[in-house]
Write an enzyme that holds these catalytic residues in place. Structure first.
Site, short mmCIF file in Angstrom:
data_model
loop_
_atom_site.label_atom_id
_atom_site.label_comp_id
_atom_site.label_asym_id
_atom_site.label_seq_id
_atom_site.Cartn_x
_atom_site.Cartn_y
_atom_site.Cartn_z
N ALA A 1 0.88 -1.18 0.00
CA ALA A 1 0.00 0.00 0.00
C ALA A 1 0.91 1.22 0.00
CB ALA A 1 -0.86 -0.02 1.25
N GLY B 1 0.56 -4.92 0.83
CA GLY B 1 -0.62 -4.99 -0.04
C GLY B 1 -0.34 -5.70 -1.35
N GLU C 1 -0.69 -9.26 -0.56
CA GLU C 1 -2.13 -9.48 -0.35
C GLU C 1 -2.88 -9.53 -1.69
OE1 GLU C 1 -2.16 -6.16 2.57
OE2 GLU C 1 -3.46 -7.50 3.70
N1 COA Z 1 4.60 3.17 -0.51
C1 COA Z 1 5.00 4.34 -1.04
N2 COA Z 1 6.16 4.46 -1.74
C2 COA Z 1 6.91 3.37 -1.90
C3 COA Z 1 6.55 2.12 -1.38
C4 COA Z 1 5.31 2.04 -0.65
N3 COA Z 1 4.88 0.90 -0.15
N4 COA Z 1 7.52 1.22 -1.69
C5 COA Z 1 8.44 1.89 -2.40
N5 COA Z 1 8.08 3.18 -2.52
C6 COA Z 1 8.80 4.25 -3.22
C7 COA Z 1 10.02 4.71 -2.43
O1 COA Z 1 9.63 5.64 -1.43
C8 COA Z 1 10.85 5.32 -3.53
O2 COA Z 1 10.31 6.59 -3.86
P1 COA Z 1 11.29 7.87 -4.09
O3 COA Z 1 12.15 7.46 -5.27
O4 COA Z 1 10.37 8.99 -4.39
O5 COA Z 1 12.10 8.00 -2.84
C9 COA Z 1 10.59 4.41 -4.72
O6 COA Z 1 9.37 3.74 -4.43
C10 COA Z 1 11.66 3.35 -4.91
O7 COA Z 1 11.81 2.63 -3.70
P2 COA Z 1 13.20 2.48 -2.91
O8 COA Z 1 12.89 2.24 -1.47
O9 COA Z 1 14.11 3.60 -3.23
O10 COA Z 1 13.76 1.14 -3.59
P3 COA Z 1 14.78 0.09 -2.95
O11 COA Z 1 15.19 -0.80 -4.06
O12 COA Z 1 15.82 0.78 -2.17
O13 COA Z 1 13.87 -0.75 -1.90
C11 COA Z 1 11.92 -1.93 -1.15
C12 COA Z 1 12.83 -1.54 -2.34
C13 COA Z 1 10.69 -2.64 -1.71
C14 COA Z 1 12.68 -2.89 -0.22
C15 COA Z 1 11.50 -0.67 -0.38
O14 COA Z 1 10.98 0.27 -1.29
C16 COA Z 1 10.46 -0.89 0.69
O15 COA Z 1 10.78 -1.41 1.74
N6 COA Z 1 9.21 -0.48 0.44
C17 COA Z 1 8.15 -0.52 1.39
C18 COA Z 1 7.64 -1.95 1.56
C19 COA Z 1 6.55 -1.98 2.61
O16 COA Z 1 6.75 -1.72 3.77
N7 COA Z 1 5.35 -2.33 2.16
C20 COA Z 1 4.21 -2.46 3.03
C21 COA Z 1 3.46 -1.22 3.05
S1 COA Z 1 2.04 -1.37 4.11
#
Ligand code: COA
Length: 259
Positions: A66, A111, A114
């Site tokens: 999400a 999400g 999910e």
């Molecule tokens: N919601 C909003 N933005 C998200 C997102 C999410 N769930 N997951 C990734 N993004 C965004 C990041 O903020 C980043 O945006 P920016 O470039 O404007 O800073 C962009 O997507 C790329 O993600 P980034 O974190 O830089 O990539 P990464 O390769 O370093 O890491 C993940 C990848 C998936 C490990 C990491 O993005 C992450 O942990 N995301 C959240 C996962 C999460 O907690 N999901 C459950 C949500 S309830």
């Protein structure tokens, strides 16, 4: 139909829905949910659509969860409404009468995991990663994840994943039964298309009946065996059943018409 956050493509009865926010790793924001609701209506109403693939744009993420930016400042009631809305849309995916396969082309987190679990089955690319990391945010899954993860991989494994927030790779997901196949990323879509091409030759009413009866196994408010009887009866009454049984006896391939 045009969508703000989705790309769609219909070919040979297979409708591919691609969540298209690659710069945010396809995170599910309000617009994506609105579009998913609309696309589910299109899927239900368009007779040309026989089966569906859901995937994510790019080669890094299916859906990374999400959209976390939308959580800030929510009241308890607003939080519950957000979860209820997400659950309702994912229920529509699960209960869709046409088969929906998730092609997981990278991160399927929160999400995203999910959404994949709401689909009827899952195919993973080798780089796929799964997890419910909400606990890291002081949250829990809200779109059915606690329930479907437990159904798919069992309570012990599900609780461990939920409370550690740890990710698993495609190999572990296959071993857990979370996905049906792992394929190289470049073969992900062709694997799904191959399976759906086969499914699309079957009697559509029988296909829907299988989905409905299998879903009933997880619904404690209804008796799945009774649903099976009802669906069996419904199939018995179709022309496709007459065609399928005649074709078998006449040693030819059936031609199903969906009625
Ligand atoms: N919601 C909003 N933005 C998200 C997102 C999410 N769930 N997951 C990734 N993004 C965004 C990041 O903020 C980043 O945006 P920016 O470039 O404007 O800073 C962009 O997507 C790329 O993600 P980034 O974190 O830089 O990539 P990464 O390769 O370093 O890491 C993940 C990848 C998936 C490990 C990491 O993005 C992450 O942990 N995301 C959240 C996962 C999460 O907690 N999901 C459950 C949500 S309830």
């Amino acid at each position: 139909m045009a969508y703000q956050t989705l790309l769609t493509n219909l070919e040979n009865g297979i409708f591919t829905v691609t969540i298209n926010r690659p710069e945010k790793l396809n995170a599910l924001n309000k617009e994506v949910f609105k579009d998913l609701e609309k696309v589910l209506q299109e899927i239900t109403e368009n007779p040309e659509i026989k089966s569906v693939i859901i995937t994510g744009s790019g080669n890094k993420a299916f859906v990374a969860g999400a959209d976390i930016t939308e959580f800030a400042g929510l009241s308890i009631e607003e939080g519950k409404n957000l979860a209820r809305n997400g659950q309702n849309i994912f229920f529509k995916i699960e209960q869709c009468s046409k088969p929906i396969v998730a092609c997981i082309n990278g991160f399927a987190l929160g999400g995203g995991c999910e959404l994949a679990m709401a689909c009827h089955f899952r195919i993973a690319a080798e780089n796929a990663k799964f997890g419910q990391p909400e606990v890291n945010l002081g949250l829990i899954p809200g779109y059915g994840g606690t329930q479907r993860l437990t159904q798919l991989i069992g309570k012990g494994r599900a609780i461990e994943l939920l409370i550690t927030g740890q990710m698993i790779n495609a190999t572990t997901a296959l071993q857990y039964g979370l996905v049906n196949y792992i394929v190289p990323q470049e073969e992900l879509m062709s694997k799904a298309i191959g399976i759906l091409d086969t499914i699309n030759t079957k009697a559509p009413i029988a296909v829907s009946a299988c989905i409905s009866a299998a879903n009933a196994a997880w619904d404690e408010t209804i008796n799945g065996y009774e649903i099976e009887i009802a669906q069996f009866g419904k199939c018995i009454g179709t022309n496709d059943m007459k065609e399928g049984t005649s074709a078998f006896l006449e040693k030819r391939k059936p031609v199903f018409k969906g009625h």
